[in-house]
Enzyme design. Structure first.
Site, PDB file in Angstrom:
ATOM      1  N   TYR A  61     -25.971 -76.187  14.008  1.00  0.00           N
ATOM      2  CA  TYR A  61     -26.720 -77.340  14.541  1.00  0.00           C
ATOM      3  C   TYR A  61     -26.888 -77.209  16.052  1.00  0.00           C
ATOM      4  O   TYR A  61     -25.926 -77.047  16.791  1.00  0.00           O
ATOM      5  CB  TYR A  61     -26.052 -78.672  14.190  1.00  0.00           C
ATOM      6  N   LEU A 233     -32.156 -91.151   5.257  1.00  0.00           N
ATOM      7  CA  LEU A 233     -33.081 -92.138   5.844  1.00  0.00           C
ATOM      8  C   LEU A 233     -34.531 -91.675   5.747  1.00  0.00           C
ATOM      9  O   LEU A 233     -35.434 -92.366   6.229  1.00  0.00           O
ATOM     10  CB  LEU A 233     -32.727 -92.382   7.326  1.00  0.00           C
ATOM     11  N   ALA A 234     -34.742 -90.514   5.134  1.00  0.00           N
ATOM     12  CA  ALA A 234     -36.098 -89.957   5.005  1.00  0.00           C
ATOM     13  C   ALA A 234     -36.806 -89.952   6.369  1.00  0.00           C
ATOM     14  O   ALA A 234     -37.992 -90.277   6.476  1.00  0.00           O
ATOM     15  CB  ALA A 234     -36.907 -90.732   3.971  1.00  0.00           C
ATOM     16  N   LYS A 237     -39.046 -92.899   7.398  1.00  0.00           N
ATOM     17  CA  LYS A 237     -40.357 -93.209   6.792  1.00  0.00           C
ATOM     18  C   LYS A 237     -40.431 -94.611   6.209  1.00  0.00           C
ATOM     19  O   LYS A 237     -41.504 -95.182   6.122  1.00  0.00           O
ATOM     20  CB  LYS A 237     -40.666 -92.223   5.669  1.00  0.00           C
TER      21      LYS A 237
END
Ligand SMILES: NC(=O)c1ccc[n+]([C@@H]2O[C@H](COP(=O)([O-])OP(=O)(O)OC[C@H]3O[C@@H](n4cnc5c(N)ncnc54)[C@H](OP(=O)(O)O)[C@@H]3O)[C@@H](O)[C@H]2O)c1
Length: 324
Positions: A61, A233-234, A237
């Site tokens: 990351y 949490l997409a 969106k």
């Protein structure tokens, strides 16, 4: 409230996990900055203040900077280490300049050296959980088992798990490891619903097109393997991200999420997460926001349970087509 498989194994993990992929700025090779460390402190504090005690990392990351930022936070707040559950992942090698692609590497030497790098960046003596990040087609399960055995014996890692793996892959690795695999982290959200579509389309043509191998969710449930949802949490969106470029299916699902949030006096983030958490597998969402306000907006999720009708309304809306 559902008991997490991790809790059943005596690991006191919270219902939500803070995903730390957003720490450390971009995926460049610049050194970490004071501003990024401040953001790290704020994100960690926001997570702790809503009861989150588990943090998810990976060696890759922001090219190691997320772990460096988190390590600096731990150094400045040393009392935190024993209060939290620290998880990281290895097994992906990012493409170097001139290389055409990332590759996956589950060789013993790569796993062992990756963990040394993770512990050094985090300034930690041990990881609570190490996940193997993405299945390496060239993996030798005997070698993987030996690597995990050494990590356990040395005290560098307490527990092991996998990510993005099918039940067959988990079973193969498990057959050659003394250590139980206790986590499978998969992409699961109201947007990414293959894990459900594969369940409801058995015996149908559509089943062939699903991205989730048959029986993976069921295997994890039977074996008390914690399912963790990445991307839960997409990317916002259904909780406020501008939707100009999105389909009518996404927009109408976002409207439904908003209506439910208003009816229940909560936030769209809490609805989206509680949709995952209502599933009987006791899924643990790994929220990827590092914005303290958005972390706070997730707080209500584990206090909500959606009715069967609400849950299906959201699922069918996101599918964009009726169930058979
Ligand atoms: N195992 C794997 O292969 C894998 C792959 C990817 C991720 N992960 C893990 O899962 C975690 C979560 O994944 P994710 O970050 O992809 O998923 P996510 O939680 O669905 O999305 C978080 C991202 O969406 C943004 N966002 C959320 N709500 C928003 C809104 N209303 N408006 C605009 N932006 C919004 C956040 O930005 P802000 O920070 O600005 O809020 C953040 O960049 C990661 O941190 C990582 O730990 C694992």
């Amino acid at each position: 409230m559902k008991t997490l498989p991790l809790n059943k194994r005596g690991i006191p993990a919270s219902r939500l996990v803070l995903g730390c992929m957003g720490l450390g700025g971009g995926w460049d090779r610049e050194a970490i900055t004071k501003e990024q460390i401040k953001e790290g402190h704020e994100a960690v504090e926001a997570a702790l203040s809503i009861g989150v005690n588990m943090f998810d990392h990976a060696d890759i990351y922001t090219r190691g900077k997320a772990e460096q930022v988190f390590g600096t936070v731990l150094k400045e707040r040393p009392e935190l280490r024993e209060r939290i559950i620290l998880q990281s992942k290895c097994g992906i090698k990012l493409a170097e300049p001139g290389e055409s692609s990332n590759v996956f590497d589950f060789s013993k030497s790569h796993i062992l050296s990756s963990v040394d790098g993770i512990l050094s960046r985090l300034g930690a003596e041990y990881l609570d959980i190490l996940l193997l990040h993405r299945p390496d087609p060239l993996m030798d399960p005997v070698e993987v088992g030996e690597a995990l055995h050494l990590l356990k014996q040395s005290g560098k890692v307490r527990h092991f798990g996998v990510s993005n793996m099918s039940q067959g892959q988990i079973k193969l690795l498990q057959a050659y490891s003394d250590e139980p695999f206790i986590v499978n982290q998969l992409e699961m959200s109201l947007e990414k619903i293959y894990w459900l579509d594969s369940v409801v389309s058995v015996n149908q043509q559509a089943w062939r097109e699903q991205g989730m191998p048959e029986g993976t969710i069921e295997h994890c449930r039977l074996e008390n393997i914690q399912l963790q949802a990445w991307g839960p949490l997409a990317q916002g969106k259904y909780s406020g991200r501008p939707l100009d470029e999105e389909s009518e299916t996404v927009r109408s699902t976002a409207r439904l999420v908003r209506t439910l949030a208003d009816e229940k006096g909560t936030t769209p983030e809490a609805i989206v997460l509680s949709w995952l958490m209502t599933h009987p597998a006791a899924i643990q969402p790994v929220i990827g926001t590092v914005n303290p306000k958005r972390i706070a907006a997730c707080e209500g999720a584990d206090k909500l349970t959606l009715t069967r009708k609400e849950w299906y309304d959201l699922y069918v809306s996101s599918r964009g087509e009726r169930l058979p």
